[in-house]
Design an enzyme around this catalytic site. Structure first.
Site, PDB file in Angstrom:
ATOM      1  N   SER A 276      27.191  42.621 -66.603  1.00 42.87           N
ATOM      2  CA  SER A 276      27.031  44.050 -66.883  1.00 42.87           C
ATOM      3  C   SER A 276      27.186  44.946 -65.664  1.00 42.87           C
ATOM      4  O   SER A 276      27.122  46.171 -65.790  1.00 42.87           O
ATOM      5  CB  SER A 276      25.665  44.313 -67.536  1.00 42.87           C
ATOM      6  OG  SER A 276      25.702  43.938 -68.892  1.00 42.87           O
TER       7      SER A 276
ATOM      8  N   LYS B 187      29.602  47.625 -66.121  1.00 44.66           N
ATOM      9  CA  LYS B 187      29.272  48.914 -66.743  1.00 44.66           C
ATOM     10  C   LYS B 187      29.158  50.045 -65.722  1.00 44.66           C
ATOM     11  O   LYS B 187      29.120  51.216 -66.108  1.00 44.66           O
ATOM     12  CB  LYS B 187      27.989  48.789 -67.554  1.00 44.66           C
ATOM     13  CG  LYS B 187      28.109  47.882 -68.771  1.00 44.66           C
ATOM     14  CD  LYS B 187      26.824  47.875 -69.579  1.00 44.66           C
ATOM     15  CE  LYS B 187      26.953  47.042 -70.849  1.00 44.66           C
ATOM     16  NZ  LYS B 187      26.882  45.588 -70.609  1.00 44.66           N
TER      17      LYS B 187
ATOM     18  N   SER C  75      21.498  48.530 -70.666  1.00 40.60           N
ATOM     19  CA  SER C  75      22.776  47.821 -70.558  1.00 40.60           C
ATOM     20  C   SER C  75      23.276  47.276 -71.889  1.00 40.60           C
ATOM     21  O   SER C  75      23.888  46.203 -71.949  1.00 40.60           O
ATOM     22  CB  SER C  75      22.643  46.661 -69.565  1.00 40.60           C
ATOM     23  OG  SER C  75      23.566  46.787 -68.525  1.00 40.60           O
TER      24      SER C  75
ATOM     25  N   LYS D 106      21.956  48.920 -61.509  1.00 40.87           N
ATOM     26  CA  LYS D 106      22.405  48.181 -62.687  1.00 40.87           C
ATOM     27  C   LYS D 106      22.083  46.690 -62.533  1.00 40.87           C
ATOM     28  O   LYS D 106      22.281  46.102 -61.471  1.00 40.87           O
ATOM     29  CB  LYS D 106      23.911  48.358 -62.873  1.00 40.87           C
ATOM     30  CG  LYS D 106      24.569  47.545 -63.978  1.00 40.87           C
ATOM     31  CD  LYS D 106      23.993  47.859 -65.341  1.00 40.87           C
ATOM     32  CE  LYS D 106      24.227  49.291 -65.741  1.00 40.87           C
ATOM     33  NZ  LYS D 106      23.507  49.590 -67.022  1.00 40.87           N
TER      34      LYS D 106
END
Length: 311
Positions: free
Chosen positions: A62, A65, A122, A238
């Site tokens: 992720s 992202k 996420s 993140k």
């Protein structure tokens, strides 16, 4: 007079040795990294302070992202989409694999709501829904991700195969690939272009309207989480996980006017990524003990010596 000069010179040399010996980075051990890759970067200068396998491409999970967020925020700034736009969830988004918030086909949410879900939790279904809203399809969005990677100077090793970092498109490769250095550069670029991302990513919890869902932030390093892995000044950015990628993290801390970015890829546990990031930050802020501050201390000591002609 000559004896005084000689004695002063000897004293200054001794003081210099002491100052050099006790500079903060000498008191903080170099990070012990067990993850597949790790990197620490100064967000403003781009200086790489620590790198362990930082140029090797690895599954990004992720962390992908970060690019999704960058593109969505750029599209907002350009006026192509709006925070208040209503996004209708497609079947493709609703049936996405991996971490999601159980969005149903034909559910409707605003761009702003979905962006919060991506930033805090996420969620893959929210990510695909935004990608489709912005570019019509996930495939077209992925093309933009790869184009944007080149435009901001990421290496040839960075390759996006999907918008989420987990599920594949059209039977292709199941993972996106990035280097830790590229993740750090992307993180720095995102923060510089859209500093509001830090307000989004540092929220401890987000509610999804009409779903009755409250999602807690997966980044345990955030200062305002106040848990065992919280780090003073941490406000983003993140987390990520897939079976192939392991546990990943892009974390950022601002302290004394300096912002550092730590990247961990391929940790074996959730806890390991935070523990190793903490080591990176501890070392980095000690290492970055400003030359100006050190020089000021040195100059002050030198002045004290030359102003005392007798012992």
């Amino acid at each position: 007079m000559k004896k005084w000069i000689l004695r002063s010179s000897i004293l200054v040399v001794l003081i210099a040795v002491i100052f050099i010996g006790i500079r903060p980075e000498s008191l903080v051990g170099k990070p012990s990294i067990q993850s597949s890759a790790a990197l620490l970067m100064d967000a403003s200068s781009g200086e790489v302070i620590v790198s362990s396998n930082g140029d090797h491409p690895l599954p990004a999970a992720s962390l992908s992202k970060l690019m999704t967020q960058l593109i969505i925020l750029d599209e907002m700034n350009a006026g192509h989409i709006s925070r208040s736009d209503i996004v209708t969830i497609s079947k493709h988004a609703a049936t996405s694999a991996g971490i999601n918030v159980s969005l149903n086909e034909n559910d409707q949410f605003t761009v702003n709501e979905l962006l919060k879900v991506i930033s805090v939790y996420s969620a893959n279904d929210a990510t695909i829904a935004l990608a489709e809203h912005a570019f019509g399809s996930e495939e077209r969005f992925v093309e933009e991700m790869n184009r944007r990677a080149k435009s901001i100077g990421l290496s040839v090793h960075t390759k996006y195969n999907n918008a989420t970092g987990s599920s594949s498109l059209s039977g292709g490769p199941s993972e996106n690939y990035m280097t830790a250095k590229d993740v750090a550069k992307l993180s720095a670029h995102l923060i510089k272009q859209h500093p509001q991302i830090l307000k989004l990513s540092s929220q401890t919890q987000v509610e999804l309207r009409n779903k009755g869902l409250y999602m807690s932030n997966t980044n345990w390093m955030l200062d305002n989480v106040k848990g065992p892995y919280a780090y003073s000044g941490a406000d983003g950015l993140k987390t990520g996980y897939t079976e192939d990628a392991g546990y990943c993290l892009s974390s950022t801390v601002k302290k004394n006017g300096q912002r550092l970015i730590a990247i961990i890829m391929g940790a074996e546990t959730k806890e390991q990524r935070f523990e190793e990031a903490k080591q990176l930050f501890d070392y980095g802020f000690a290492h970055s003990y400003s030359a100006k501050e050190w020089t000021q201390n040195w100059a002050s000591t030198w002045l004290q010596v030359i102003q005392r002609p007798s012992f």
